[in-house]
Design a protein around this motif. Sequence first.
Motif, PDB file in Angstrom:
ATOM      1  N   GLY A  50       0.807  -1.217   0.000  1.00 14.69           N
ATOM      2  CA  GLY A  50       0.000   0.000   0.000  1.00 14.69           C
ATOM      3  C   GLY A  50       0.837   1.262   0.000  1.00 14.69           C
ATOM      4  N   TRP A  51       1.882   1.289   0.804  1.00 10.03           N
ATOM      5  CA  TRP A  51       2.730   2.494   0.900  1.00 10.03           C
ATOM      6  C   TRP A  51       3.380   2.798  -0.443  1.00 10.03           C
ATOM      7  CZ3 TRP A  51       3.972   5.128   5.664  1.00 10.03           C
ATOM      8  CH2 TRP A  51       4.928   6.138   5.521  1.00 10.03           C
ATOM      9  N   VAL A  52       3.949   1.770  -1.065  1.00  8.38           N
ATOM     10  CA  VAL A  52       4.681   1.984  -2.313  1.00  8.38           C
ATOM     11  C   VAL A  52       3.731   2.341  -3.463  1.00  8.38           C
ATOM     12  CG1 VAL A  52       6.155   0.881  -4.041  1.00  8.38           C
ATOM     13  CG2 VAL A  52       6.612   0.529  -1.612  1.00  8.38           C
ATOM     14  N   THR A  53       2.590   1.653  -3.557  1.00 12.70           N
ATOM     15  CA  THR A  53       1.673   1.918  -4.672  1.00 12.70           C
ATOM     16  C   THR A  53       1.100   3.331  -4.609  1.00 12.70           C
ATOM     17  OG1 THR A  53      -0.103   0.851  -3.394  1.00 12.70           O
ATOM     18  CG2 THR A  53       1.033  -0.484  -5.053  1.00 12.70           C
ATOM     19  N   SER A  61       2.430   8.871   0.965  1.00  8.14           N
ATOM     20  CA  SER A  61       2.101   7.942   2.055  1.00  8.14           C
ATOM     21  C   SER A  61       2.560   8.475   3.396  1.00  8.14           C
ATOM     22  CB  SER A  61       2.743   6.575   1.788  1.00  8.14           C
ATOM     23  OG  SER A  61       2.164   5.957   0.668  1.00  8.14           O
ATOM     24  N   LEU A  62       3.701   9.165   3.402  1.00 10.38           N
ATOM     25  CA  LEU A  62       4.230   9.698   4.656  1.00 10.38           C
ATOM     26  C   LEU A  62       3.291  10.730   5.259  1.00 10.38           C
ATOM     27  CD1 LEU A  62       6.666   9.691   6.602  1.00 10.38           C
ATOM     28  CD2 LEU A  62       7.625  11.564   5.252  1.00 10.38           C
ATOM     29  N   ALA A  63       2.645  11.532   4.407  1.00  9.52           N
ATOM     30  CA  ALA A  63       1.759  12.589   4.895  1.00  9.52           C
ATOM     31  C   ALA A  63       0.305  12.148   4.981  1.00  9.52           C
ATOM     32  CB  ALA A  63       1.863  13.812   3.981  1.00  9.52           C
ATOM     33  N   ALA A  64       0.022  10.911   4.584  1.00 10.01           N
ATOM     34  CA  ALA A  64      -1.371  10.471   4.474  1.00 10.01           C
ATOM     35  C   ALA A  64      -2.073  10.414   5.827  1.00 10.01           C
ATOM     36  CB  ALA A  64      -1.432   9.108   3.799  1.00 10.01           C
ATOM     37  N   HIS A  65      -1.383   9.990   6.870  1.00 10.27           N
ATOM     38  CA  HIS A  65      -2.015   9.866   8.183  1.00 10.27           C
ATOM     39  C   HIS A  65      -2.540  11.211   8.668  1.00 10.27           C
ATOM     40  CE1 HIS A  65      -2.059   9.949  12.607  1.00 10.27           C
ATOM     41  NE2 HIS A  65      -2.483   8.687  12.522  1.00 10.27           N
ATOM     42  N   ASP A  66      -1.671  12.212   8.687  1.00 11.36           N
ATOM     43  CA  ASP A  66      -2.077  13.527   9.187  1.00 11.36           C
ATOM     44  C   ASP A  66      -3.154  14.148   8.300  1.00 11.36           C
ATOM     45  OD1 ASP A  66      -0.264  13.170  11.186  1.00 11.36           O
ATOM     46  OD2 ASP A  66       1.272  14.493  10.336  1.00 11.36           O
ATOM     47  N   ALA A  67      -3.025  13.941   6.997  1.00 13.58           N
ATOM     48  CA  ALA A  67      -4.015  14.508   6.070  1.00 13.58           C
ATOM     49  C   ALA A  67      -5.375  13.845   6.265  1.00 13.58           C
ATOM     50  CB  ALA A  67      -3.535  14.333   4.632  1.00 13.58           C
ATOM     51  N   ALA A  68      -5.380  12.535   6.486  1.00 12.69           N
ATOM     52  CA  ALA A  68      -6.641  11.823   6.690  1.00 12.69           C
ATOM     53  C   ALA A  68      -7.303  12.239   7.995  1.00 12.69           C
ATOM     54  CB  ALA A  68      -6.394  10.317   6.671  1.00 12.69           C
ATOM     55  N   VAL A 113       9.578   3.382   5.887  1.00  9.56           N
ATOM     56  CA  VAL A 113       9.081   4.551   6.625  1.00  9.56           C
ATOM     57  C   VAL A 113      10.247   5.426   7.083  1.00  9.56           C
ATOM     58  CG1 VAL A 113       7.828   5.302   8.678  1.00  9.56           C
ATOM     59  CG2 VAL A 113       6.986   3.360   7.359  1.00  9.56           C
ATOM     60  N   THR A 114      11.303   4.797   7.557  1.00 11.18           N
ATOM     61  CA  THR A 114      12.464   5.568   8.016  1.00 11.18           C
ATOM     62  C   THR A 114      13.089   6.361   6.866  1.00 11.18           C
ATOM     63  OG1 THR A 114      12.925   3.917   9.726  1.00 11.18           O
ATOM     64  CG2 THR A 114      14.720   5.412   9.126  1.00 11.18           C
ATOM     65  N   GLN A 115      13.267   5.700   5.734  1.00 12.45           N
ATOM     66  CA  GLN A 115      13.860   6.381   4.577  1.00 12.45           C
ATOM     67  C   GLN A 115      12.958   7.498   4.053  1.00 12.45           C
ATOM     68  OE1 GLN A 115      17.301   5.589   4.692  1.00 12.45           O
ATOM     69  NE2 GLN A 115      16.994   5.941   2.504  1.00 12.45           N
ATOM     70  N   ALA A 116      11.647   7.226   4.031  1.00 19.29           N
ATOM     71  CA  ALA A 116      10.721   8.257   3.553  1.00 19.29           C
ATOM     72  C   ALA A 116      10.757   9.486   4.450  1.00 19.29           C
ATOM     73  CB  ALA A 116       9.305   7.685   3.486  1.00 19.29           C
ATOM     74  N   PRO A 165      12.200   5.627  -4.877  1.00 19.59           N
ATOM     75  CA  PRO A 165      12.566   4.576  -3.920  1.00 19.59           C
ATOM     76  C   PRO A 165      13.114   5.099  -2.596  1.00 19.59           C
ATOM     77  CG  PRO A 165      14.348   4.832  -5.476  1.00 19.59           C
ATOM     78  CD  PRO A 165      13.293   5.822  -5.868  1.00 19.59           C
ATOM     79  N   TYR A 166      12.740   6.315  -2.202  1.00 22.21           N
ATOM     80  CA  TYR A 166      13.039   6.851  -0.876  1.00 22.21           C
ATOM     81  C   TYR A 166      14.543   7.014  -0.627  1.00 22.21           C
ATOM     82  CZ  TYR A 166       8.328   5.013  -0.711  1.00 22.21           C
ATOM     83  OH  TYR A 166       7.028   4.705  -1.012  1.00 22.21           O
TER      84      TYR A 166
END
Length: 227
Positions: free
Chosen positions: A96-99, A114-121, A193-196, A204-205
């Motif tokens: 899910g994160w990569v797609t 994906s990194l910002a998706a949590h806060d945005a949601a 997640v760490t690389q992103a 590829p982060y």
Amino acid sequence: PEAQEPNNQEMLALSSTAALSFAGPGLAGVSSRAGGAAMVAKSKAIPFLDAPPALDGTMAGDKGFDPLLLSNVVPIQWAREAELKHARICMLAVVGWVTVDLGFTVPYAPQVSSLAAHDAAVDKGVFLGLLIPIALVEVLAGIPKCFQIMNEPDASPGGDYKFDPLGIGASAEMQEKEISNGRLAMLAFSGIVTQAALTQGPFPYTYNGVEDLVPPMQSVQGALSIL
């Protein structure tokens, strides 16, 4: 009557008997200790450590790796339930994160990385639509399963929810593949997640994109820029 002094043969026999009587228990103890030491199996994963008693090789993915002996403290089926749950979540999470970062989106989802998706949601209120189903699954299935494992000796193994419509998880081979890929996914998701977060960049982060993964790409792109 006058006592007769024992001859040399009698003295030798008495000495031998005394020596054997004295050394017998000691030799037996040494033999017993040596046999006991030989019977202690070694871990397949860490050969210089003793094998954890709870890891007997009967479970899928059991490699004998438990240097902290947590399996002596935590019930093994409860640990397997937790491991499989997180393994399955991470296998889905990696995909899910990569797609999403490759451009896949769903209706009503925030158009962010994906990194910002949590806060945005959370900000838009759509996260509640994901939180409620997850909470229901956890309350209705996850928690009862843990109580079953802890209290019923004949409970089904950890991670077994009797949901296998295609019948692909019954074999030992498929169970081994599931737990192996799940462990890889848990490590992979942590790295993604760490690389992103560090690079703040897309797949590829890395800081310089594919160039960091395939060094020859740097020279290729350099040549193209000159042209």
